[in-house]
Design a protein around this motif. Structure first.
Motif, short mmCIF file in Angstrom:
data_model
loop_
_atom_site.label_atom_id
_atom_site.label_comp_id
_atom_site.label_asym_id
_atom_site.label_seq_id
_atom_site.Cartn_x
_atom_site.Cartn_y
_atom_site.Cartn_z
N ALA A 261 41.87 32.50 57.79
CA ALA A 261 40.28 32.67 57.58
C ALA A 261 39.52 31.32 57.29
O ALA A 261 38.42 31.16 57.41
N ARG A 262 40.39 30.20 56.88
CA ARG A 262 39.75 29.03 56.58
C ARG A 262 38.71 29.05 55.45
O ARG A 262 37.73 28.51 55.28
N HIS A 263 39.08 29.95 54.41
CA HIS A 263 38.16 30.17 53.28
C HIS A 263 38.23 28.74 52.39
O HIS A 263 39.43 28.38 52.44
N LYS A 264 37.21 28.23 51.88
CA LYS A 264 37.50 27.04 50.99
C LYS A 264 36.92 27.35 49.55
O LYS A 264 37.34 26.57 48.77
N PHE A 265 36.18 28.40 49.36
CA PHE A 265 35.90 28.74 47.98
C PHE A 265 35.95 30.16 47.61
O PHE A 265 35.80 30.89 48.66
N CYS A 266 36.49 30.44 46.51
CA CYS A 266 36.48 31.60 45.94
C CYS A 266 35.01 32.05 45.51
O CYS A 266 34.18 31.33 45.12
N ASP A 267 34.56 33.29 45.89
CA ASP A 267 33.17 33.68 45.64
C ASP A 267 33.00 34.33 44.21
O ASP A 267 31.67 34.76 43.96
N PHE A 268 33.90 34.73 43.53
CA PHE A 268 33.97 35.46 42.18
C PHE A 268 33.03 34.79 41.32
O PHE A 268 32.00 35.60 40.58
N PRO A 269 32.70 33.38 41.01
CA PRO A 269 31.67 33.01 40.15
C PRO A 269 30.26 33.55 40.65
O PRO A 269 29.40 33.20 39.88
N TRP A 270 30.00 33.67 41.97
CA TRP A 270 28.72 33.88 42.29
C TRP A 270 28.30 35.55 42.55
O TRP A 270 27.09 35.95 42.71
N VAL A 271 29.44 36.37 42.54
CA VAL A 271 29.42 37.53 43.03
C VAL A 271 29.93 38.66 41.92
O VAL A 271 29.50 39.84 41.87
N TYR A 272 31.05 38.30 41.07
CA TYR A 272 31.82 39.48 40.58
C TYR A 272 32.41 38.99 39.23
O TYR A 272 33.40 38.42 38.97
N PRO A 273 31.50 39.32 38.28
CA PRO A 273 31.88 38.99 36.90
C PRO A 273 32.81 40.39 36.19
O PRO A 273 32.90 41.39 37.03
N THR A 274 33.52 39.91 35.37
CA THR A 274 34.38 41.10 34.48
C THR A 274 33.69 41.15 33.12
O THR A 274 33.59 40.14 32.26
N ILE A 275 33.51 42.27 32.71
CA ILE A 275 33.00 42.66 31.36
C ILE A 275 33.96 43.42 30.57
O ILE A 275 34.85 44.39 30.97
N LEU A 276 34.52 42.63 29.41
CA LEU A 276 35.69 43.32 28.57
C LEU A 276 35.10 44.38 27.93
O LEU A 276 33.87 44.59 27.72
N ALA A 277 35.99 45.20 27.33
CA ALA A 277 35.61 46.41 26.69
C ALA A 277 34.85 46.14 25.33
O ALA A 277 34.09 46.82 24.99
N ASP A 278 34.83 45.00 24.69
CA ASP A 278 34.24 44.48 23.68
C ASP A 278 32.76 43.89 23.91
O ASP A 278 31.96 43.59 23.12
#
Length: 337
Positions: A261-278
């Motif tokens: 697909a020729r992806h160059k960048f992960c979009d997680f820092p712009w789209v998809y955070p993770t919230i921990l239980a605490d």
């Protein structure tokens, strides 16, 4: 009318976020539209992955106090950003159904955002009663993935220490049967098999084993932390034959599909955070040492403030400009620069 307005809100927000990503901006002009929430970091099993990866890390001992996220705290998060979500995963490192409010959390998120796709992951030991199985299929959950890394008890317990394969397979079989009787499609049931050196010989039989239980999908992942390249090369036939079954977040699959697909960048820092239980917010679920904490949701701190706060913006900047990719991206082969 409500469904239409909710869809419009989500689409407009997603468009703003995607534009920020496309322009590689440090500040995101919208709320995250994917969200992982760790409702439990406690597990009933003693998986060897967790032991091998975490036991030698003092930071793990410091950073992981056993926590079950409260329903009140969960509602606070959803009340803030739930309306913008297209998808949400209510799990991370831990068994989510240990949390007694797990079903209530699914229902609440669906109440706020009926169109959101909710996925959960389980080791399958919490559905032994008919009432629990009924609660599950009536909850509104869209996808439920079972972790089953062996098709015999001997191999299964090599990784899922303390687990009982018969309990898990019976839960899968009965949930699938219940869906059939009720004539419903969701939750979609996935059977996930993580490949290790000790279970590789069972990989080609997994699909038939899982389908006999009635599952909707079989997913195979490679354990990219532990399998040695020489071992993989010596079993190349098996790897080549299971590649089509690998999940989108399996490492070998990432390399292949993203190259195509020729992806160059992960979009997680712009789209998809993770919230921990605490309440801590980290960049990515792959941060297994919790080193990428960018903020903590507290009484006077919201996810929105953290999302475009100094720490998050600084991470995005480093991700794009530094010669050395920041952690955890530096240890990941998934579409970073």
């Amino acid at each position: 009318m409500r469904d239409h307005s909710e869809t419009k809100i989500k689409l407009e927000n997603k468009s703003r976020v995607d534009t920020s990503f496309a322009h590689l901006e440090n500040n995101v002009h919208g709320s995250p539209y994917r969200l992982r929430i760790e409702i439990s970091n406690i597990c009933n099993l003693r998986c060897t992955f967790a032991k091998d990866v975490f036991s030698n890390c003092s930071q793990w001992e410091i950073n992981k106090t056993p926590v079950l996220m409260s329903f009140r705290f969960f509602k606070r998060i959803i009340d803030e950003v739930g309306i913008y979500l297209t998808a949400s995963e209510l799990y991370n490192y831990g068994e989510p159904f240990i949390n007694p409010y797990a079903i209530d959390m699914i229902r609440y998120l669906k109440k706020i955002n009926p169109g959101v796709i909710i996925e959960m992951h389980t080791n399958g030991h919490y559905f032994e009663t008919e009432s629990k199985r009924l609660d599950l299929v009536n909850s509104g959950l869209d996808v439920l993935s079972f972790s089953v890394d062996g098709i015999t008890q001997e191999i299964y317990e090599r990784y899922r220490v303390g687990g009982n394969l018969e309990i898990v397979t019976e839960a899968i079989r009965k949930i699938c049967h219940l869906k059939k009787v009720m004539d419903i499609k969701n939750p979609k049931i996935k059977f996930q098999f993580v490949i290790f050196e000790h279970n590789l010989h069972q990989a080609l039989n997994v699909k038939d084993f899982a389908k006999e239980l009635g599952v909707d999908e079989v997913v195979i992942k490679t354990d990219f932390f532990n399998i040695k390249s020489e071992f993989k090369n010596s079993h190349r036939f098996i790897y080549e034959n299971i590649l089509s079954l690998q999940s989108k977040d399996s490492m070998d699959s990432f390399f292949k599909k993203d190259s195509e697909a020729r992806h160059k960048f992960c979009d997680f820092p712009w789209v998809y955070p993770t919230i921990l239980a605490d309440g801590r917010v980290i960049i990515c679920c792959r941060d297994r040492y919790y080193r990428s904490v960018v903020g903590i949701i507290k009484h006077n701190k919201t996810l929105s403030e953290i999302w475009n706060g100094d720490n998050y913006r600084d991470f995005r900047k480093k991700f794009l400009t530094n010669e050395q990719t920041p952690y955890p991206c530096c240890e990941c082969g998934c579409r970073h620069k």
